[in-house]
Design an enzyme around this catalytic site. Structure first.
Site, PDB file in Angstrom:
ATOM      1  CG  ASN A 128      27.446  30.518  19.586  1.00 27.62           C
ATOM      2  OD1 ASN A 128      26.199  30.721  20.130  1.00 27.62           O
ATOM      3  ND2 ASN A 128      28.070  30.009  20.335  1.00 27.62           N
TER       4      ASN A 128
ATOM      5  CE  LYS B  91      31.849  33.712  20.499  1.00 24.10           C
ATOM      6  NZ  LYS B  91      31.042  32.707  21.818  1.00 24.10           N
TER       7      LYS B  91
ATOM      8  NE  ARG C 256      26.119  26.722  22.873  1.00 25.85           N
ATOM      9  CZ  ARG C 256      27.276  27.788  23.681  1.00 25.85           C
ATOM     10  NH1 ARG C 256      28.211  28.257  23.021  1.00 25.85           N
ATOM     11  NH2 ARG C 256      27.118  27.407  24.564  1.00 25.85           N
TER      12      ARG C 256
ATOM     13  CG  HIS D  46      27.398  25.420  29.872  1.00 25.51           C
ATOM     14  ND1 HIS D  46      28.173  25.545  31.108  1.00 25.51           N
ATOM     15  CD2 HIS D  46      28.196  26.050  29.622  1.00 25.51           C
ATOM     16  CE1 HIS D  46      28.731  26.697  31.227  1.00 25.51           C
ATOM     17  NE2 HIS D  46      28.335  27.005  30.286  1.00 25.51           N
TER      18      HIS D  46
ATOM     19  N   GLY E  55      34.254  28.327  32.795  1.00 25.01           N
ATOM     20  CA  GLY E  55      34.750  29.113  31.755  1.00 25.01           C
ATOM     21  C   GLY E  55      34.186  30.815  32.334  1.00 25.01           C
ATOM     22  CG  ASN E  56      33.477  34.733  31.505  1.00 22.74           C
ATOM     23  OD1 ASN E  56      33.527  35.388  32.276  1.00 22.74           O
ATOM     24  ND2 ASN E  56      34.486  35.756  30.395  1.00 22.74           N
TER      25      ASN E  56
ATOM     26  NE  ARG F 161      26.745  34.043  33.278  1.00 26.23           N
ATOM     27  CZ  ARG F 161      26.770  33.086  32.237  1.00 26.23           C
ATOM     28  NH1 ARG F 161      25.872  31.995  32.865  1.00 26.23           N
ATOM     29  NH2 ARG F 161      27.258  32.681  31.774  1.00 26.23           N
TER      30      ARG F 161
ATOM     31  NE  ARG G 299      43.320  35.015  31.147  1.00 27.65           N
ATOM     32  CZ  ARG G 299      41.955  34.940  29.757  1.00 27.65           C
ATOM     33  NH1 ARG G 299      43.399  34.797  28.024  1.00 27.65           N
ATOM     34  NH2 ARG G 299      41.380  35.296  29.047  1.00 27.65           N
TER      35      ARG G 299
ATOM     36  N   GLY H 114      37.558  27.932  29.039  1.00 26.08           N
ATOM     37  CA  GLY H 114      39.317  28.666  29.388  1.00 26.08           C
ATOM     38  C   GLY H 114      39.514  28.574  30.689  1.00 26.08           C
ATOM     39  CG  LEU H 115      39.186  28.557  35.627  1.00 24.98           C
ATOM     40  CD1 LEU H 115      40.921  29.790  35.318  1.00 24.98           C
ATOM     41  CD2 LEU H 115      38.260  29.496  36.343  1.00 24.98           C
TER      42      LEU H 115
ATOM     43  CD  GLU I 256      39.163  24.565  27.099  1.00 24.63           C
ATOM     44  OE1 GLU I 256      40.143  24.973  26.662  1.00 24.63           O
ATOM     45  OE2 GLU I 256      38.723  23.976  26.546  1.00 24.63           O
ATOM     46  CG  ASN I 257      44.116  27.585  28.513  1.00 27.92           C
ATOM     47  OD1 ASN I 257      45.053  27.439  28.247  1.00 27.92           O
ATOM     48  ND2 ASN I 257      42.411  28.730  28.117  1.00 27.92           N
TER      49      ASN I 257
ATOM     50  CD  GLU J  73      30.422  24.849  24.407  1.00 26.39           C
ATOM     51  OE1 GLU J  73      31.333  25.754  24.180  1.00 26.39           O
ATOM     52  OE2 GLU J  73      29.468  25.201  24.836  1.00 26.39           O
TER      53      GLU J  73
HETATM   54  P1  ADP Z   1      33.066  32.063  27.879  1.00 22.94           P
HETATM   55  O1  ADP Z   1      32.397  30.896  26.676  1.00 22.94           O
HETATM   56  O2  ADP Z   1      32.132  31.067  28.772  1.00 22.94           O
HETATM   57  O3  ADP Z   1      33.058  33.067  27.890  1.00 22.94           O
HETATM   58  P2  ADP Z   1      35.769  30.997  28.591  1.00 22.94           P
HETATM   59  O4  ADP Z   1      35.322  29.398  28.135  1.00 22.94           O
HETATM   60  O5  ADP Z   1      36.060  31.308  27.047  1.00 22.94           O
HETATM   61  O6  ADP Z   1      33.926  31.390  28.371  1.00 22.94           O
HETATM   62  O7  ADP Z   1      36.371  31.229  29.630  1.00 22.94           O
HETATM   63  C1  ADP Z   1      36.993  32.074  29.820  1.00 22.94           C
HETATM   64  C2  ADP Z   1      37.547  32.446  30.775  1.00 22.94           C
HETATM   65  O8  ADP Z   1      38.822  31.436  30.961  1.00 22.94           O
HETATM   66  C3  ADP Z   1      38.521  33.908  30.821  1.00 22.94           C
HETATM   67  O9  ADP Z   1      37.633  35.180  31.925  1.00 22.94           O
HETATM   68  C4  ADP Z   1      38.850  33.143  31.812  1.00 22.94           C
HETATM   69  O10 ADP Z   1      39.222  33.970  33.415  1.00 22.94           O
HETATM   70  C5  ADP Z   1      39.950  32.033  31.836  1.00 22.94           C
HETATM   71  N1  ADP Z   1      40.895  31.902  31.288  1.00 22.94           N
HETATM   72  C6  ADP Z   1      41.486  31.791  30.295  1.00 22.94           C
HETATM   73  N2  ADP Z   1      42.912  31.734  30.220  1.00 22.94           N
HETATM   74  C7  ADP Z   1      42.831  31.559  30.784  1.00 22.94           C
HETATM   75  C8  ADP Z   1      44.356  31.488  31.754  1.00 22.94           C
HETATM   76  N3  ADP Z   1      45.789  31.507  31.104  1.00 22.94           N
HETATM   77  N4  ADP Z   1      45.023  31.442  33.096  1.00 22.94           N
HETATM   78  C9  ADP Z   1      43.636  31.229  33.720  1.00 22.94           C
HETATM   79  N5  ADP Z   1      42.648  31.449  33.171  1.00 22.94           N
HETATM   80  C10 ADP Z   1      41.934  31.847  31.808  1.00 22.94           C
END
Ligand code: ADP
Length: 400
Positions: free
Chosen positions: A7, A14, A91, A180, A210-211, A241, A285, A331-332, A334-335, A384
């Site tokens: 990527n 990556k 990618r 995506h 995610g971001n 964005r 976070r 990111g968001l 999942e977490n 991915e």
């Molecule tokens: P990208 O690949 O688009 O850069 P990711 O899918 O890695 O983004 O997501 C990153 C975002 O996920 C971070 O900016 C953060 O806001 C969010 N994130 C990651 N872990 C957590 C968490 N434990 N709690 C809340 N938000 C989280």
């Protein structure tokens, strides 16, 4: 078959090396600050400690050379010789309407990717550099391009044509493409497996949060609509964005602030979204923490974010005429139990409810809906790279 997935970004690469037989990741890593002072490679061989080396990395060719060296290095390496790598999957950000599926790299496909630089000026050039560097470093190796846009090429015209004069679609290919794609495809397939039902009969809304963030409406495994458009700027309010805004704001601000097109782009892409609203951070976070300690603009940014997600889910319920599963990923997605819960509040009319205890999960494949829920709410970590590795292995195995 061993498949390397790359990527390539403008200043980063990556990588993941897969043994496709059991889909095991043998090693993965990241090269950062390519062409800049303080460049580094982080190499993580499976089962061994990660290693970070700071070194000069002048360009993408040098970066990929370092990847190969790390993969064969004594002690830290995972293959004996580079020739054990049988194919490389890339990618690629933008496939326009030229590439509805992944393709083997040849002169014609490279020309297509080059032509699309106009639509993805930040990403496609780096992707091409990666492809051409590999050609030079391992002449004759089979390479495959997997596009972020391909999965959404099934969108019907009514979903991808903008309300602009049609001539700009004909002249400049201005239409909605969506991004995506590999992530939406992967989690939709996993959702069908989790529900133990054929994908072909399911209606799914996938939220890649995610971001960068996008939502897709998927009917029978085919994308019928998605929130990103001509570029990854459309749709949800994201980390930095702006997402959907009244387009008249753009010319208004350019006049008021005296911005050039580049400055305008910079504000809309890098200074807006939840960062712009909160003035605190683009990272959720930080936002969740700030909101908890009473920062009202951080709370407002979270509220705007969640409300936009809900609005898209509402729109896609109509596009799909029903819903079997709502999926959260990235990111968001999942977490963050907080964001998932907020998005799923007020879905009683759909008879879908989040189980608050199950929702505490982070980064695992789990059905977080209550047993009474009619449609399911799923958390599915995206992958991915695996989709890219699978497509690469399949195309690379085809006879010439
Ligand atoms: P990208 O690949 O688009 O850069 P990711 O899918 O890695 O983004 O997501 C990153 C975002 O996920 C971070 O900016 C953060 O806001 C969010 N994130 C990651 N872990 C957590 C968490 N434990 N709690 C809340 N938000 C989280």
């Amino acid at each position: 078959m061993k498949v390397l997935v790359l990527n390539c970004g403008s200043s980063s690469v990556k990588y993941q090396l897969f043994d496709i037989q059991d889909e095991k990741v043998l090693a993965k890593g990241l090269l950062e600050r390519i062409g800049l002072p303080g460049a580094s490679i982080t190499h993580r061989p499976h089962g061994l400690d990660k290693r970070v080396v700071t070194t000069e990395i002048p360009d993408h060719k040098a970066a990929i050379k370092l990847v190969f060296a790390a993969l064969i290095e004594q002690g830290q390496g995972v293959v004996r010789e580079v020739s054990e790598i049988q194919a490389i999957g890339h990618r690629v950000a933008h496939g326009g309407d030229i590439f509805p599926v992944s393709v083997l790299i040849d002169a014609k496909s490279k020309e297509g990717i080059r032509k699309l630089i106009e639509l993805a000026p930040l990403h496609n050039p780096a992707n091409l550099l990666g492809i051409e560097s590999c050609e030079e470093l391992i002449p004759g190796i089979r390479q495959v391009a997997v596009f972020d846009t391909s999965f959404h090429q099934t969108m019907p015209e009514k979903a991808f044509i903008y309300g602009l004069p049609y001539e700009y679609y004909s002249k400049y290919s201005i239409r909605r493409y969506g991004f995506h794609g590999t992530s939406h495809k992967y989690v939709a397939e996993r959702a069908a497996m989790m529900l133990n039902r054929p994908l072909s009969e399911l209606k799914i809304i996938t939220c890649h949060l995610g971001n960068g963030a996008s939502i897709a409406a998927i009917a029978g495994g085919r994308s019928v609509d998605t929130s990103m458009g001509f570029t990854p700027l459309e749709g949800l309010a994201m980390g930095t964005r702006c997402g959907d805004i009244d387009p008249a704001i753009v010319t208004f601000l350019m006049e008021k602030e005296g911005w050039t097109p580049a400055e305008t782009n910079n504000t809309l892409n890098k200074k807006s979204g939840v960062l712009g609203i909160s003035g605190v951070s683009s990272d959720f976070r930080d936002l969740e923490q700030a909101a908890e300690s009473g920062d009202q603009r951080a709370q407002l940014a979270l509220d705007v974010y969640v409300y936009k997600v809900k609005k898209y889910i509402g729109a896609y319920l109509m596009a799909l005429n029903g819903l079997d599963a709502l999926v959260f990923t990235a990111g968001l997605g999942e977490n963050s139990p907080l964001i998932r819960q907020a998005v799923c509040e007020g879905m009683d009319f759909l008879q879908m409810w989040v189980d608050l205890k199950k929702n505490l999960v982070r980064g695992e494949e789990v059905d977080i809906s209550t047993s009474a829920s009619r449609g399911k709410i799923l958390v599915i970590p995206t992958n991915e790279e695996l989709v890219i590795a699978r497509d690469t292995a399949k195309l690379a195995a085809e006879p010439c």
